[in-house]
Design an enzyme around this catalytic site. Sequence first.
Site, short mmCIF file in Angstrom:
data_model
loop_
_atom_site.label_atom_id
_atom_site.label_comp_id
_atom_site.label_asym_id
_atom_site.label_seq_id
_atom_site.Cartn_x
_atom_site.Cartn_y
_atom_site.Cartn_z
CG HIS A 41 0.91 -1.79 -4.90
ND1 HIS A 41 0.42 -2.97 -5.42
CD2 HIS A 41 0.69 -1.84 -3.58
CE1 HIS A 41 -0.09 -3.69 -4.44
NE2 HIS A 41 0.07 -3.04 -3.31
CB ILE A 80 -9.26 3.19 -1.32
CG1 ILE A 80 -10.65 3.79 -1.46
CG2 ILE A 80 -9.36 1.73 -0.95
CD1 ILE A 80 -11.43 3.19 -2.63
CG HIS A 118 1.94 0.20 0.55
ND1 HIS A 118 0.59 0.30 0.81
CD2 HIS A 118 2.12 -1.04 0.01
CE1 HIS A 118 -0.02 -0.82 0.46
NE2 HIS A 118 0.90 -1.66 -0.03
CD GLN A 147 1.45 -8.61 -4.96
OE1 GLN A 147 2.20 -9.59 -4.99
NE2 GLN A 147 1.37 -7.74 -5.95
P1 5GP Z 1 -1.11 -4.86 -0.97
O1 5GP Z 1 -1.39 -5.58 -2.26
O2 5GP Z 1 0.11 -4.00 -1.03
O3 5GP Z 1 -1.08 -5.79 0.22
O4 5GP Z 1 -2.34 -3.92 -0.64
C1 5GP Z 1 -3.07 -3.27 -1.62
C2 5GP Z 1 -3.36 -1.85 -1.18
O5 5GP Z 1 -4.23 -1.28 -2.11
C3 5GP Z 1 -4.02 -1.74 0.20
O6 5GP Z 1 -3.32 -0.79 0.99
C4 5GP Z 1 -5.44 -1.26 -0.11
O7 5GP Z 1 -5.95 -0.40 0.86
C5 5GP Z 1 -5.27 -0.58 -1.45
N1 5GP Z 1 -6.43 -0.68 -2.32
C6 5GP Z 1 -7.18 -1.78 -2.56
N2 5GP Z 1 -8.15 -1.52 -3.46
C7 5GP Z 1 -7.99 -0.22 -3.81
C8 5GP Z 1 -8.70 0.64 -4.72
O8 5GP Z 1 -9.66 0.26 -5.40
N3 5GP Z 1 -8.26 1.92 -4.82
C9 5GP Z 1 -7.20 2.38 -4.08
N4 5GP Z 1 -6.84 3.65 -4.25
N5 5GP Z 1 -6.51 1.61 -3.22
C10 5GP Z 1 -6.90 0.32 -3.08
#
Ligand code: 5GP
Length: 139
Positions: free
Chosen positions: A103, A35, A105, A97
């Site tokens: 997840h 998002i 990327h 994180q």
């Molecule tokens: P990380 O946990 O890998 O640091 O980051 C989480 C990722 O999830 C980020 O890139 C953020 O933009 C994405 N993200 C956070 N909330 C949402 C959401 O509600 N929907 C989607 N599609 N992506 C999200």
Amino acid sequence: MSSYDPNNIFAKILRGELPCTKVYEDEDALAFMDIMPRADGHVLVIPKTPARNILDIAPAELSKLMVAVQKVAKAVKAGTGAEGLTIQQFSETAGGQIVFHIHFHVLPRWEGVALRPHTGAMEKPDVLEAHAAKIRAAF
Ligand code: 5GP
């Protein structure tokens, strides 16, 4: 390390309680548009199994997830016309994180184009959908 929280955002997306712009789904994995994309066509690939990050996911589940990551990576590259890819996974807060459901990327890359900031600006739903449509067509 904390335990898995079944109320994290991605668990809610998996249960259909929150929307996502889906690009791929199979028995074990779901892939959808980030998002707050760091690149046009930034996709997240998550397993359906509950796991917090690289430290607690069962090896057999991780193996299945990586097969999906590769499948999605190829579609992202073909669908966006990217020249290359960056694959990232962050584990625990100190590792960057933010959402505690594992997840990967998948970030399409072009020579000389820097990634935008992590969790920067929210993208418009129609822009995410336009990128998703191109990626879906590439599977
Ligand atoms: P990380 O946990 O890998 O640091 O980051 C989480 C990722 O999830 C980020 O890139 C953020 O933009 C994405 N993200 C956070 N909330 C949402 C959401 O509600 N929907 C989607 N599609 N992506 C999200």
